[in-house]
Design an enzyme around this catalytic site. Structure first.
Site, PDB file in Angstrom:
ATOM      1  N   GLU A  24       0.827  -1.214   0.000  1.00  0.00           N
ATOM      2  CA  GLU A  24       0.000   0.000   0.000  1.00  0.00           C
ATOM      3  C   GLU A  24       0.858   1.260   0.000  1.00  0.00           C
ATOM      4  O   GLU A  24       0.342   2.371  -0.135  1.00  0.00           O
ATOM      5  CB  GLU A  24      -0.935   0.006   1.212  1.00  0.00           C
ATOM      6  CG  GLU A  24      -1.979  -1.093   1.142  1.00  0.00           C
ATOM      7  CD  GLU A  24      -2.808  -1.177   2.407  1.00  0.00           C
ATOM      8  OE1 GLU A  24      -3.729  -0.360   2.555  1.00  0.00           O
ATOM      9  OE2 GLU A  24      -2.531  -2.049   3.248  1.00  0.00           O
ATOM     10  N   ALA A  31      -4.415 -14.986   4.082  1.00  0.00           N
ATOM     11  CA  ALA A  31      -4.782 -15.776   2.918  1.00  0.00           C
ATOM     12  C   ALA A  31      -3.497 -15.963   2.116  1.00  0.00           C
ATOM     13  O   ALA A  31      -2.698 -15.031   2.006  1.00  0.00           O
ATOM     14  CB  ALA A  31      -5.818 -15.037   2.087  1.00  0.00           C
TER      15      ALA A  31
HETATM   16  N1  HPA Z   1       0.206 -15.053  -3.945  1.00  0.00           N
HETATM   17  C1  HPA Z   1       0.452 -14.054  -3.091  1.00  0.00           C
HETATM   18  N2  HPA Z   1      -0.412 -13.667  -2.181  1.00  0.00           N
HETATM   19  C2  HPA Z   1      -1.589 -14.311  -2.106  1.00  0.00           C
HETATM   20  C3  HPA Z   1      -1.906 -15.355  -2.969  1.00  0.00           C
HETATM   21  C4  HPA Z   1      -0.955 -15.750  -3.949  1.00  0.00           C
HETATM   22  O1  HPA Z   1      -1.163 -16.672  -4.753  1.00  0.00           O
HETATM   23  N3  HPA Z   1      -3.149 -15.784  -2.631  1.00  0.00           N
HETATM   24  C5  HPA Z   1      -3.555 -15.014  -1.579  1.00  0.00           C
HETATM   25  N4  HPA Z   1      -2.610 -14.116  -1.267  1.00  0.00           N
END
Ligand code: HPA
Length: 276
Positions: A88, A115
């Site tokens: 960001e 995630a």
């Molecule tokens: N790469 C990087 N960051 C992420 C991904 C990814 O495939 N999926 C979720 N955040």
């Protein structure tokens, strides 16, 4: 690199302490699409980042940007609903400022969630992964800059970054809830691009199981502050080149689909930590 001073942390901490005015057992950082846990908190108090002196704003869709204090499983928790990312445009000390603030409020145990994309071909979207260790491919470190000895060591040991005893607890909770927990190494890159297929192959060669754009700066600062750390990823997609092209909506969608199981897992872990 824009620095943060102990005075700024103290100013921000005093502001937050006036609102979240009970002793805290646990800090939790909620990643992309995982912020629903905060809705489970009882007697909760929300403090938007924008109201906190010196605190950077989160600008990403799916990250609402506030501290939420409250009780989950009768455990007092301070959650970051939405985090601040390096991509960001914030400097590293800002990215990890929330953790210093938690430390100033007395948090000694931190659960970090995110995630992540799968690098390990045996993983499947929707899997949960216990972070065993990390690879910092961000090219920077949040501890670069002036060192304030009241913040901890200048040269922080990273041998047991993710606290083995908390990992053991998480495994136990996963078993009890019948939730499969993968384990692996999380590689952090700056983003905001997803990786290239060649980068995913490189990461696999270098020992990564999953990759993402967060977590490592916060964990490094948490360790400098002497916190115990548990890291959990939700695998939202296969890394680039392993399946279909990537889109942020897929990340949010998979996290949304798995949110009840993820929240149950986290609640179980919180309960187990409270019972220590
Ligand atoms: N790469 C990087 N960051 C992420 C991904 C990814 O495939 N999926 C979720 N955040």
């Amino acid at each position: 690199m824009s620095q943060i001073t102990p005075q700024e942390i103290e100013g921000a901490a005093n502001f937050l302490r006036a609102k979240v005015n009970f002793p805290l057992q646990l800090g939790i950082i909620l990643g992309s699409g995982l912020s629903g846990l905060a809705d489970r908190a009882e007697k909760s108090i929300a403090v938007p980042y924008g109201t906190i002196p010196h605190f950077p704003q989160s600008t990403v869709e799916g990250h609402s940007g506030k501290f939420v204090g409250g009780f989950i499983e009768e455990t007092s928790v301070l959650m970051m609903q939405g985090r601040v990312h390096f991509y960001e445009g914030y400097a590293m000390p800002q990215v990890a400022m929330g953790v210093r603030l938690m430390a100033a409020l007395g948090v000694r145990t931190l659960i970090v969630t995110n995630a992540a994309g799968a690098v390990n071909p045996n993983f499947t979207p929707g899997d949960f992964m216990l972070i065993q260790d990390h690879l910092n491919f961000m090219g920077v470190n949040p501890l670069i800059g002036k060192h304030y000895s009241e913040w901890g060591e200048r040269f922080v040991d990273q041998s047991d970054t993710y606290t083995p005893e908390l990992m053991a607890r998480a495994r136990g909770v996963g078993k009890a809830l019948n939730v499969t927990l993968r384990e692996g190494v999380y590689a952090a890159l700056t983003g905001p691009t997803y990786e290239t297929p060649a980068e995913i192959r490189m990461l696999r060669t270098l020992g990564a199981d999953a990759c993402g754009m967060s977590t490592v700066p916060e964990v490094i600062v948490a360790r400098q502050c002497g916190m115990r750390v548990l890291g959990l990823s939700i695998i939202t997609n296969m890394g680039a080149g392993m399946a279909s092209p990537l889109h942020h909506s897929e990340v949010v969608e998979i996290a949304e689909k798995r949110k009840v199981d993820f929240q149950n897992l986290l609640s179980g872990i919180i309960k187990s930590i409270n019972a220590e």
